[in-house]
Design a protein around this motif. Structure first.
Motif, short mmCIF file in Angstrom:
data_model
loop_
_atom_site.label_atom_id
_atom_site.label_comp_id
_atom_site.label_asym_id
_atom_site.label_seq_id
_atom_site.Cartn_x
_atom_site.Cartn_y
_atom_site.Cartn_z
N ILE A 297 -1.56 -2.78 2.57
CA ILE A 297 -1.15 -4.04 1.91
C ILE A 297 0.30 -4.39 2.26
O ILE A 297 0.92 -5.20 1.57
CB ILE A 297 -1.35 -3.97 0.38
CG1 ILE A 297 -0.53 -2.83 -0.24
CG2 ILE A 297 -2.81 -3.86 0.01
CD1 ILE A 297 -0.54 -2.89 -1.76
N ASP A 298 0.80 -3.76 3.29
CA ASP A 298 2.12 -4.10 3.80
C ASP A 298 3.22 -3.97 2.74
O ASP A 298 4.03 -4.85 2.54
CB ASP A 298 2.06 -5.56 4.31
CG ASP A 298 2.98 -5.72 5.50
OD1 ASP A 298 3.48 -4.68 5.97
OD2 ASP A 298 3.22 -6.87 5.92
N MET A 299 3.19 -2.85 2.11
CA MET A 299 4.15 -2.59 1.03
C MET A 299 5.11 -1.49 1.47
O MET A 299 4.72 -0.65 2.30
CB MET A 299 3.32 -2.11 -0.17
CG MET A 299 4.00 -2.03 -1.47
SD MET A 299 2.75 -1.42 -2.67
CE MET A 299 3.62 -0.03 -3.29
N ASP A 300 6.35 -1.48 0.94
CA ASP A 300 7.28 -0.39 1.29
C ASP A 300 6.67 0.95 0.89
O ASP A 300 6.02 1.05 -0.15
CB ASP A 300 8.59 -0.53 0.51
CG ASP A 300 9.42 -1.66 1.09
OD1 ASP A 300 9.08 -2.12 2.19
OD2 ASP A 300 10.37 -2.09 0.41
N THR A 301 6.96 1.97 1.69
CA THR A 301 6.45 3.30 1.37
C THR A 301 7.63 4.19 0.98
O THR A 301 8.62 4.24 1.71
CB THR A 301 5.75 3.91 2.61
OG1 THR A 301 4.71 3.01 3.00
CG2 THR A 301 5.16 5.26 2.32
N ILE A 302 7.50 4.87 -0.15
CA ILE A 302 8.60 5.75 -0.56
C ILE A 302 8.42 7.13 0.07
O ILE A 302 7.31 7.48 0.50
CB ILE A 302 8.68 5.90 -2.10
CG1 ILE A 302 7.31 6.32 -2.67
CG2 ILE A 302 9.17 4.64 -2.75
CD1 ILE A 302 7.33 6.60 -4.15
N GLY A 303 9.49 7.92 0.10
CA GLY A 303 9.42 9.26 0.70
C GLY A 303 8.69 10.23 -0.24
O GLY A 303 8.49 9.93 -1.43
N ILE A 304 8.36 11.39 0.31
CA ILE A 304 7.57 12.37 -0.46
C ILE A 304 8.32 12.84 -1.72
O ILE A 304 7.70 13.10 -2.75
CB ILE A 304 7.14 13.56 0.43
CG1 ILE A 304 6.28 14.57 -0.35
CG2 ILE A 304 8.33 14.30 0.99
CD1 ILE A 304 4.84 14.44 -0.07
#
Ligand SMILES: Nc1ncnc2c1ncn2[C@@H]1O[C@H](COP(=O)(O)OP(=O)(O)OP(=O)(O)O)[C@@H](O)[C@H]1O
Length: 465
Positions: free
Chosen positions: A394-401
């Motif tokens: 959905i083209d959303m920012d991805t946060i880190g683990i």
């Protein structure tokens, strides 16, 4: 069994029972037709200001509703003692703590902890009501109930207590009526007015529910030391209630030393006790409308959650409302199941409201996993993969683990998931593994209410799992 009374100050309960214990439908039925006939020859009615309405208005049903006295299944309703199940020991301890108030003496402070729905508020309010009724001649006992999730600052607490106790005209030394506003005074003036109001009573019992939500515990110290500091002559007893077992140990040391309490921890109920609690309210419903399965099933659902009577009461009431709404003459097992679904959705909607979109994506990832895999528990790495696929889709920012792990911690604290450590065997190492505690379908339905997730259909979820 005798009926109890309701208290107007119930604040956590958002259900909208009418104050006289009658549901709206029964009020429609009792409207008396007045005036001349309408165009169909039926007598019209008037609502008192001359507005005419028809008795057979299709907007309203003429059938009798499911409930006889809906007020009795409102969470904040305080019943009489014969409907209170399995709490005799606590009732007796609390009443001995409050006993001196009956003679105008100093009640002992009480701190009560216990899981949600274990009867902490009910028992506190019930015993307080008994103490007030038992007061000896000429002794005035003031009593208030305050939900600290609604009044959490020191000024809000002071002004709310003052307003609740200021039930008749109280005059200050200049013969002016003491008024307690919500805001607009310096803090010491709020306190001064509270002491003036309290002086009007010999003793006062102040119930502070959800006390852990107070912004500062200073107010507890001020109330507990008020007599010793000559602020008021009124003997104050505080009943402080919290779900957090350690709350009272973590008070600031000065507050702790002023606020010495009798400590009580309420046990959860078992399924039989919950059934008994519900049977004690079955006359909230009309005779014969409850089928045999309703109470055992509502009790079983609540017992799954540590024996939560609040949940049982909500299920009981909501099942009746659903039956009523669909025009059924009985409340059955299906209504309890639908009520469970409705309440679970409401609860989850409350949890997700205002949380960042990342939390929703994380919820979606564990729901997708639990829908598609036979394995109950999923390790963090696998969940993170699913989460990344969803955010990419959905083209959303991805946060880190790391931040993802924080979100999982939050979900665990809010009892959305359960986490345990698993050992993956030789060379595999130890990993946190998570299990969803709710129906994944319910979670999907709620997350999908957010338009950003609409392009992920339920059927397409499998590819993320
Ligand atoms: N022992 C009991 N007998 C009859 N009804 C009960 C009993 N315990 C709880 N209930 C009912 O269950 C509902 C929840 O109880 P209550 O609000 O007192 O729980 P609580 O421990 O204060 O919960 P919370 O921590 O969530 O505030 C209320 O409707 C109450 O009347």
């Amino acid at each position: 069994m005798s009926n109890g009374t309701s208290t107007s100050d119930e604040s956590r309960d958002l259900e909208s029972a009418s104050s006289d214990g009658q549901d709206d439908r029964s009020r429609v039925q009792t409207s008396e037709p007045k005036g001349g006939p309408d165009e169909n020859g039926k007598p019209p009615s008037s609502d008192g200001d001359g507005t005419q309405f028809k008795v057979d208005d299709p907007l309203f049903s003429q059938r009798k509703g499911i409930f006889q006295n809906k007020e009795m299944v409102r969470v904040g309703w305080v019943p009489d003692g014969d409907r209170i199940v399995g709490r005799d020991g606590y009732i007796s301890t609390i009443s001995s703590c409050l006993n001196d108030a009956v003679y105008g003496g100093a009640p002992n402070h009480i701190s009560i902890t216990g899981k949600t729905g274990t009867g902490k508020s009910l028992v506190s309010r019930y015993v307080t009501r008994r103490a007030v009724n038992a007061s000896v001649e000429d002794i005035r006992i003031g009593h208030t109930y305050l939900d600290c999730s609604k009044s959490s600052t020191e000024v809000q607490v002071i002004s709310t207590i003052g307003q609740q106790l200021n039930d008749e005209d109280i005059y200050d030394e200049d013969e002016d009526i003491v008024k307690m506003p919500d805001t607009g005074l310096p803090k010491d003036k709020f306190y001064k007015r509270l002491w003036q109001i309290l002086d009007h009573y010999d003793s006062a019992i102040i119930i502070l529910d959800e006390v852990d939500l107070l912004k500062s515990d200073h107010v507890l110290m001020s109330l507990a030391k008020a007599v010793e500091s000559n602020d008021t002559s009124c003997q104050i007893g505080i009943i402080a209630i919290s779900n957090q077992i350690n709350f009272f140990d973590e008070l600031n040391p000065r507050t702790k030393s002023a606020f010495q309490t009798q400590e009580l921890n309420f046990d959860p109920y078992n399924a039989n006790q919950i059934q008994e609690i519900l049977r004690g309210r079955d006359d909230a419903f009309r005779d014969g409308v409850l089928t045999d399965d309703v109470i055992p099933l509502a009790a079983a659902f609540s017992a799954q959650e540590h024996g939560d009577a609040r949940k049982a009461m909500r299920l009981f009431r909501t099942a009746g409302e659903l039956a009523d709404r669909e025009g059924s003459d009985v409340v059955g097992e299906d209504h309890v199941r639908s009520a469970q679904d409705t309440l679970e959705k409401d609860r989850f909607r409350d949890f997700l409201q205002g949380t960042p979109t990342q939390m929703k994506a994380a919820c979606l990832s564990i729901s997708a996993k639990s829908l598609c895999s036979r394995d109950d528990y999923v390790i963090t790495g696998e969940l993170y993969d699913a989460y990344q696929q969803i955010t990419n889709a959905i083209d959303m920012d991805t946060i880190g683990i790391r931040r993802f792990r924080d979100i999982l911690d939050e979900m665990q604290l809010s009892q959305v998931i359960e986490t345990k450590e698993v050992n993956m065997g030789k060379g595999g190492g130890r990993h946190n593994s998570h299990r969803l505690l709710h129906n994944p379908e319910t979670i999907l339905d709620i997350v999908m209410e957010d338009t950003r997730f609409r392009e992920i259909s339920k059927s397409s979820l499998k590819r993320f799992a």
